[in-house]
Design an enzyme around this catalytic site. Structure first.
Site, PDB file in Angstrom:
ATOM      1  N   ARG A 274      -1.891  10.125 -27.588  1.00 27.11           N
ATOM      2  CA  ARG A 274      -1.758  11.490 -28.082  1.00 27.11           C
ATOM      3  C   ARG A 274      -0.290  11.750 -28.402  1.00 27.11           C
ATOM      4  O   ARG A 274       0.531  11.966 -27.521  1.00 27.11           O
ATOM      5  CB  ARG A 274      -2.254  12.466 -27.011  1.00 27.11           C
ATOM      6  CG  ARG A 274      -2.451  13.892 -27.494  1.00 27.11           C
ATOM      7  CD  ARG A 274      -2.724  14.798 -26.325  1.00 27.11           C
ATOM      8  NE  ARG A 274      -1.502  15.040 -25.555  1.00 27.11           N
ATOM      9  CZ  ARG A 274      -1.454  15.168 -24.231  1.00 27.11           C
ATOM     10  NH1 ARG A 274      -2.545  15.070 -23.509  1.00 27.11           N
ATOM     11  NH2 ARG A 274      -0.303  15.395 -23.619  1.00 27.11           N
ATOM     12  N   HIS A 278      -0.764  18.347 -25.576  1.00 24.40           N
ATOM     13  CA  HIS A 278      -2.201  18.563 -25.359  1.00 24.40           C
ATOM     14  C   HIS A 278      -2.740  19.628 -26.306  1.00 24.40           C
ATOM     15  O   HIS A 278      -3.763  19.442 -26.960  1.00 24.40           O
ATOM     16  CB  HIS A 278      -2.437  18.972 -23.907  1.00 24.40           C
ATOM     17  CG  HIS A 278      -3.849  19.311 -23.588  1.00 24.40           C
ATOM     18  ND1 HIS A 278      -4.863  18.370 -23.583  1.00 24.40           N
ATOM     19  CD2 HIS A 278      -4.433  20.495 -23.272  1.00 24.40           C
ATOM     20  CE1 HIS A 278      -6.003  18.954 -23.272  1.00 24.40           C
ATOM     21  NE2 HIS A 278      -5.766  20.248 -23.087  1.00 24.40           N
ATOM     22  N   TYR A 287       5.975  15.871 -18.490  1.00 24.31           N
ATOM     23  CA  TYR A 287       5.270  14.785 -17.800  1.00 24.31           C
ATOM     24  C   TYR A 287       5.337  13.436 -18.517  1.00 24.31           C
ATOM     25  O   TYR A 287       4.753  12.459 -18.055  1.00 24.31           O
ATOM     26  CB  TYR A 287       3.797  15.161 -17.567  1.00 24.31           C
ATOM     27  CG  TYR A 287       3.043  15.610 -18.805  1.00 24.31           C
ATOM     28  CD1 TYR A 287       2.468  14.686 -19.666  1.00 24.31           C
ATOM     29  CD2 TYR A 287       2.886  16.954 -19.093  1.00 24.31           C
ATOM     30  CE1 TYR A 287       1.771  15.080 -20.790  1.00 24.31           C
ATOM     31  CE2 TYR A 287       2.184  17.377 -20.209  1.00 24.31           C
ATOM     32  CZ  TYR A 287       1.629  16.435 -21.058  1.00 24.31           C
ATOM     33  OH  TYR A 287       0.936  16.842 -22.177  1.00 24.31           O
TER      34      TYR A 287
END
Length: 379
Positions: A274, A278, A287
């Site tokens: 990805r 998100h 993160y």
């Protein structure tokens, strides 16, 4: 009381022990390959259909532009939220091209691009994320189930439809998409278990993009791969390079054909990444590090396919420009459609909730209608 002490039992009776346990099926053919299957950059690429590769390329370019435009629309307030599939376009496009028109697609919330590549109007695909309508399109007309926001709940639905179609004698396959995070849900287990027991004509595609929002895969499972989970249910598992559009299309096509001829379900794990956050509401820098993202940019699905096509003399600068121009035309049409203010009917709140409205819904609808009429008279 022992068996021998039961009334009518004779001393000569000796119950035989149960047969020794043995596997119901040989697990070896169900296990995935140790490395993700690839086509581009390998000897297998020479056998790939040039027409298919060019179509995949055009859809990948259009898909990348679609993701960029939809993300921009969130910043303009035209979309409430958008979960981008940038970097995962090879999976999205391959799904659409692997299915026949009669088949059903069961997407997750991130799979708007798969629906668009299957032929859904780009504006309709975003209507749910805009908050205008229940779904934005007729699932029966397009054979695309509603974009599913709850994790993995679309998987049992896919199994149910596929099983029902087979009972009716319909030559239909259901393909269900889910992210790596969805494999940690109970719906995932239930769907795969039912599908294998019923030998339902369904294909499960897991897009392993590395993170379930901020949770890395290593904190979700200790399995060798997500594809290995298939053997526990009695179905084959396939592991494929999710950024290799040709490989994903080949593996999906084989699984769909197997399901259609009565071979049962397949679990496919596509290893991808990805590239964007998100959603537009997420801060991915909290993160993951940028060096990790950059490493995956070198394995970009568009770049991989473009290199293959140019090296084989199937794509030149004019072809690259034509694909980009077509994508830009689509983006302009999407902007125009999303910039038009929709005409909303508050009474639509009660449509498509139940096949027949309950007494409570009828009461609520009547109350709302009365309030709307009174408001109209006041004007």
């Amino acid at each position: 009381m022992t068996v021998q002490e039961l009334p009518g039992a004779t001393a000569a009776y000796r119950p035989t022990p149960p047969p020794a346990w043995k596997p119901r099926t040989d697990p070896a053919p169900l296990l995935p390959d140790p490395e993700p299957y690839r086509v581009l950059g390998t000897d297998a690429a020479a056998g790939a259909d040039p027409e298919l590769l060019l179509r995949l390329y055009a859809e990948l370019v259009r898909g990348r532009r679609y993701n960029a435009q939809a993300t921009a629309l969130t910043k303009q307030g035209r979309l409430a939220v958008y979960p981008s599939s940038t970097g995962q376009e090879a999976c999205e496009v391959a799904v659409a091209l692997a299915l026949d028109e009669r088949d059903w697609l069961f997407p997750s919330y991130r799979d708007t691009l798969a629906a668009v590549a299957r032929g859904l109007d780009p504006v309709q695909a975003l209507t749910l994320l805009r908050g205008d309508w229940h779904t934005g399109y007729d699932p029966r007309e397009h054979r695309i189930a509603p974009l599913c926001t709850p994790l993995a709940t679309q998987l049992p639905h896919a199994v149910g439809l596929a099983h029902a179609a087979r009972l009716k004698g319909d030559d239909v396959v259901a393909l269900a998409m889910v992210g790596d995070g969805g494999t940690s849900e109970g719906d995932f287990h239930e769907a795969l278990n039912f599908a294998a027991v019923w030998q339902a004509p369904v294909v499960f595609l897991v897009q392993n993009n590395g993170f379930a929002i901020s949770v890395p895969l290593a904190k979700q499972t200790a399995a060798p791969s997500l594809a290995h989970k298939a053997v526990g249910y009695g179905m084959p598992g396939r592991l494929v390079d999710g950024n290799d559009a040709a490989a994903v299309h080949e593996v999906l096509t084989e699984a769909v054909a197997r399901a259609r001829r009565g071979g049962g379900p397949t679990l496919i794990e596509a290893v991808t990444y990805r590239m964007d956050a998100h959603t537009n509401a997420d801060d991915a820098t909290r993160y993951r590090v940028e060096s990790e993202v950059e490493a995956w940019r070198a394995h970009d699905p568009i770049r991989l396919l473009e290199r293959e096509l140019t090296e084989r003399g199937l794509l030149d600068e004019d072809g690259i420009r034509a694909a980009a121009d077509a994508a830009e035309t689509m983006a302009a049409q999407l902007r125009e459609g999303m910039n038009a203010d929709p005409v909303l009917d508050p009474m639509d709140l009660f449509a498509h909730v139940y096949a027949e409205q309950t007494s409570q819904l009828r009461e609520q609808a009547a109350q709302l209608r009365a309030e709307l009429d009174a408001e109209g008279e006041a004007r």
